[in-house]
Design an enzyme around this catalytic site. Structure first.
Site, PDB file in Angstrom:
ATOM      1  N   CYS A 101     -12.442  -6.908 -11.752  1.00  0.00           N
ATOM      2  CA  CYS A 101     -11.699  -6.047 -10.826  1.00  0.00           C
ATOM      3  C   CYS A 101     -11.250  -6.764  -9.559  1.00  0.00           C
ATOM      4  O   CYS A 101     -10.592  -6.164  -8.706  1.00  0.00           O
ATOM      5  CB  CYS A 101     -12.540  -4.825 -10.473  1.00  0.00           C
ATOM      6  SG  CYS A 101     -12.995  -3.858 -11.930  1.00  0.00           S
ATOM      7  N   GLU A 110     -20.397  -1.529   0.121  1.00  0.00           N
ATOM      8  CA  GLU A 110     -19.207  -1.894   0.888  1.00  0.00           C
ATOM      9  C   GLU A 110     -19.212  -1.234   2.268  1.00  0.00           C
ATOM     10  O   GLU A 110     -18.825  -1.863   3.262  1.00  0.00           O
ATOM     11  CB  GLU A 110     -17.950  -1.514   0.124  1.00  0.00           C
ATOM     12  CG  GLU A 110     -16.675  -2.016   0.788  1.00  0.00           C
ATOM     13  CD  GLU A 110     -15.424  -1.793  -0.042  1.00  0.00           C
ATOM     14  OE1 GLU A 110     -14.388  -2.399   0.290  1.00  0.00           O
ATOM     15  OE2 GLU A 110     -15.481  -1.002  -1.009  1.00  0.00           O
ATOM     16  N   LYS A 133      -7.889   3.963  -4.441  1.00  0.00           N
ATOM     17  CA  LYS A 133      -8.344   4.446  -5.744  1.00  0.00           C
ATOM     18  C   LYS A 133      -8.554   5.953  -5.779  1.00  0.00           C
ATOM     19  O   LYS A 133      -8.628   6.540  -6.858  1.00  0.00           O
ATOM     20  CB  LYS A 133      -9.621   3.707  -6.157  1.00  0.00           C
ATOM     21  CG  LYS A 133      -9.387   2.227  -6.459  1.00  0.00           C
ATOM     22  CD  LYS A 133     -10.677   1.527  -6.859  1.00  0.00           C
ATOM     23  CE  LYS A 133     -10.448   0.046  -7.129  1.00  0.00           C
ATOM     24  NZ  LYS A 133     -10.196  -0.728  -5.905  1.00  0.00           N
ATOM     25  N   HIS A 144      -8.857   3.577 -10.745  1.00  0.00           N
ATOM     26  CA  HIS A 144      -9.261   2.164 -10.702  1.00  0.00           C
ATOM     27  C   HIS A 144      -8.430   1.385 -11.719  1.00  0.00           C
ATOM     28  O   HIS A 144      -8.669   1.481 -12.921  1.00  0.00           O
ATOM     29  CB  HIS A 144     -10.746   2.031 -11.001  1.00  0.00           C
ATOM     30  CG  HIS A 144     -11.319   0.690 -10.663  1.00  0.00           C
ATOM     31  ND1 HIS A 144     -10.540  -0.448 -10.494  1.00  0.00           N
ATOM     32  CD2 HIS A 144     -12.604   0.287 -10.447  1.00  0.00           C
ATOM     33  CE1 HIS A 144     -11.307  -1.462 -10.211  1.00  0.00           C
ATOM     34  NE2 HIS A 144     -12.558  -1.050 -10.161  1.00  0.00           N
ATOM     35  N   PHE A 159     -17.065  -7.144 -11.671  1.00  0.00           N
ATOM     36  CA  PHE A 159     -18.175  -7.517 -12.550  1.00  0.00           C
ATOM     37  C   PHE A 159     -18.247  -9.044 -12.649  1.00  0.00           C
ATOM     38  O   PHE A 159     -17.236  -9.740 -12.642  1.00  0.00           O
ATOM     39  CB  PHE A 159     -17.959  -6.938 -13.950  1.00  0.00           C
ATOM     40  CG  PHE A 159     -18.324  -5.481 -14.095  1.00  0.00           C
ATOM     41  CD1 PHE A 159     -18.712  -4.709 -13.019  1.00  0.00           C
ATOM     42  CD2 PHE A 159     -18.272  -4.881 -15.344  1.00  0.00           C
ATOM     43  CE1 PHE A 159     -19.044  -3.370 -13.163  1.00  0.00           C
ATOM     44  CE2 PHE A 159     -18.598  -3.538 -15.511  1.00  0.00           C
ATOM     45  CZ  PHE A 159     -18.985  -2.793 -14.432  1.00  0.00           C
TER      46      PHE A 159
END
Length: 411
Positions: free
Chosen positions: A166, A317, A335, A340, A399
């Site tokens: 991502c 975050e 998003k 996403h 990831f």
């Protein structure tokens, strides 16, 4: 900019195809409205999570726009080609007359052409090898979107296809910046694409506990930084930016939308899917981006957050932003509107950050009334906010522990 800062590169063109709209203007208008785009998806019917955010164009319509070559392109490549064409046109460039040897394409994809891969696997199972398409690999290879953009534009410089989950779109922009800085090219067409809304993707992310399960209200499912967030919404899209050295853009009289002033790329080196609890790798990426830009943390006016709407991701975050940027810059997260877009998300969000700088407007986070207690963020909610944004960060995490932060400044 301090003496040891990296020279910025100019963003001279944007191209977008997203669930909020067809093109840059339509996407920007949709994101500024702040309404979720998720809806029930016939392709996912019968699955535990049966909704997604789709680009509002069929593959057939994308193909008609592209022309004869579309027959060999998967949906992700079609999105990429059209977004790249829009970006090049927006930059005031002409692919028919430029020196293609000096044009790079850096266009990533997180998952590749999953729908086409699943279709060919089904043909093999059900009808045997004779029914598998002879162009299976040109359809599904993850580099083919960048390859098709290169062919379409006649770009013969370095053609690369980063894949950092991502964070892919942001990684592509960082690599493109480095190519320009090294002199390997004069123009870089950079970004990412994704078209992986498939039953397998939905089932896999559902089993991992990553997807929102608000099947009764899909448009309200993606809610970054909300106390009741429960996962992300699967989406597709493409974002492409044209980058040039600032002096080259000035020499040809190009409109510069913004400057990409710094890029920070790090890895957590900890876990394949879970973010590092202390966000130390993400913090290092943020600080590197600022150092390259010659900026201090207190100079950041705005953060376009990764903001996936997952419990762990948003919490980490939020803590990072509050710790490193305690002066509370405004925060948005696209998003909530777009879902996403996986590999494409970082490029799309970088383009939206450019638009925020240019238009001095911060879009709201969809489906958010106020950030979760304890987050300490100045989240923009309910409606767009007028703000004199001069310095903005765009966060992307993926990831594998990938962290990429882009520092953008107003031209």
């Amino acid at each position: 900019m301090t003496a040891d800062a990296t020279p910025p590169v100019a963003v001279t063109g944007l191209g977008l195809l997203t669930p909020a709209g067809d093109g840059v203007d339509a996407t920007w208008d949709g994101v500024r409205r702040g309404l979720g785009t998720a809806s029930h998806d016939p392709v996912l019917a019968g699955l535990p999570v049966d909704f997604s955010c789709r680009v509002p164009l069929s593959s057939e319509e994308l193909g008609r726009r592209i022309g004869r070559a579309a027959w060999r392109m998967a949906r992700n490549a079609r999105l990429a080609v059209l977004a790249a064409r829009e970006a090049v046109l927006d930059a005031g460039l002409d692919a028919r007359s430029w020196d293609g040897d000096r044009v790079a394409v850096v266009l990533g994809c997180g998952l590749g052409a999953d729908a086409e891969r699943e279709e060919q696997a089904a043909r093999l199972r059900e009808s045997g090898p004779d029914m598998v398409s002879a162009v299976t690999f040109p359809l599904v290879l993850p580099n083919m979107a960048s390859g098709e953009v290169s062919i379409d534009l006649g770009a013969r410089g370095p053609v690369l296809a980063p894949a950092t989950a991502c964070a892919t779109g942001a990684s592509a922009l960082a690599v493109a910046r480095d190519l320009l800085a090294s002199g390997r090219c004069d123009i870089a067409v950079a970004g990412a694409t994704e078209a992986a809304v498939t039953p397998l993707a939905s089932a896999g992310f559902w089993r991992a506990g990553a997807l929102s399960r608000r099947t009764g209200a899909p448009a309200e499912a993606s809610r970054p930084f909300a106390a009741d967030r429960d996962g992300f919404v699967l989406a597709e899209g493409a974002g492409v930016l044209v980058l040039e050295r600032a002096e080259d853009a000035a020499a040809r009289g190009a409109r510069v939308r913004a400057l990409l002033a710094g890029c920070g790329s790090t890895a957590d080196a900890r876990h394949p899917t879970a973010p590092e609890p202390g966000a130390r790798g993400a913090e290092a990426a943020l600080r590197t981006a600022l150092a390259e830009a010659g900026l201090a943390p207190h100079e950041v006016d705005h953060v376009n957050a990764h903001g996936t709407s997952t419990p762990l991701g948003d919490a980490g975050e939020a803590a990072l932003i509050a710790r490193v940027l305690p002066h509370r810059p405004s925060v948005t997260a696209a998003k909530g509107v777009l879902g996403h877009g996986l590999g494409a998300a970082g490029a799309i969000e970088a383009a939206l950050t450019v638009l925020t700088l240019q238009h001095r407007t911060v879009p709201p986070i969809a489906n958010l009334d106020a950030p979760a207690p304890g987050f300490g963020l100045d989240c923009v909610t309910k409606e767009s906010r007028r703000q004199d944004v001069r310095v903005a960060l765009s966060h992307s995490f993926g990831f594998g522990g990938h962290n990429v932060v882009l520092a953008l400044v107003r031209a």
